[in-house]
Motif scaffolding. Structure first.
Motif, mmCIF file in Angstrom:
data_model
loop_
_atom_site.group_PDB
_atom_site.id
_atom_site.type_symbol
_atom_site.label_atom_id
_atom_site.label_comp_id
_atom_site.label_asym_id
_atom_site.label_seq_id
_atom_site.Cartn_x
_atom_site.Cartn_y
_atom_site.Cartn_z
ATOM 1 N N UNK A 7 0.785 -1.234 0.000
ATOM 2 C CA UNK A 7 0.000 0.000 0.000
ATOM 3 C C UNK A 7 0.821 1.289 0.000
ATOM 4 N N UNK A 8 2.109 1.213 0.285
ATOM 5 C CA UNK A 8 2.944 2.420 0.328
ATOM 6 C C UNK A 8 3.654 2.689 -0.994
ATOM 7 N N UNK A 9 3.218 2.020 -2.071
ATOM 8 C CA UNK A 9 3.887 2.185 -3.356
ATOM 9 C C UNK A 9 3.846 3.653 -3.789
ATOM 10 N N UNK A 10 4.971 4.089 -4.372
ATOM 11 C CA UNK A 10 5.112 5.484 -4.795
ATOM 12 C C UNK A 10 5.597 5.560 -6.237
ATOM 13 N N UNK A 11 5.273 6.677 -6.875
ATOM 14 C CA UNK A 11 5.832 7.018 -8.175
ATOM 15 C C UNK A 11 6.412 8.411 -8.046
ATOM 16 N N UNK A 12 7.665 8.535 -8.410
ATOM 17 C CA UNK A 12 8.370 9.822 -8.346
ATOM 18 C C UNK A 12 8.233 10.473 -6.976
#
Length: 141
Positions: A7-12
């Motif tokens: 759930x903590x996935x990030x982009x840039x």
């Protein structure tokens, strides 16, 4: 699906929605290519494919390479083609390089990372060099 596991996935550097993740991974799709992934097994092909199938998206092991394939519909309809090689690492590098040279310029222009070309599901372009996908926290620690 990936956001459910990580759930903590990030982009840039910013929290990413499932749609944003799909768009970013999709920005590496090369529509005029039948080759989706090039990899070496380091073991029997049967064992490597089995490891791949039992590794759920977001997991690191037993084999997380090519995980972008798991974002595709129709994964069970894909084929694994293989050949033996005495120096599999060098052959893998050469095949990815040859693949990159074969990508039409028109397709390259539409990719997120124009400099690190490899088949869709190859995150690593060559040893120590990865596509600039900007994603973080997409695998369990």
């Amino acid at each position: 699906m990936l956001r459910d596991v990580c759930p903590a996935v990030e982009i840039d550097g910013k929290s990413a929605t499932g749609d944003e993740m799909a768009a970013r991974v999709g920005a590496f799709w090369i529509p005029d290519s039948a080759v989706l992934y090039i990899g070496r097994a380091g073991t029997s092909v049967q064992k490597r494919v089995r490891q791949y199938y039992v590794t759920r998206i977001g997991q690191r092991s037993p084999h997380a390479g090519g995980w972008w394939l798991k974002t595709l519909a129709g994964l069970d309809d894909l084929f694994v083609h293989y050949a033996s090689a005495s120096d599999a690492k060098s052959v893998e590098t050469a095949l990815i390089s040859a693949f990159a040279e074969s990508v039409p310029l028109a397709s390259v222009r539409n990719l997120h990372d124009l400099q690190h070309l490899a088949p869709f599901a190859n995150v690593e372009v060559r040893p120590g060099v990865r596509k600039r996908h900007g994603m973080a926290n997409y695998k369990l620690t």
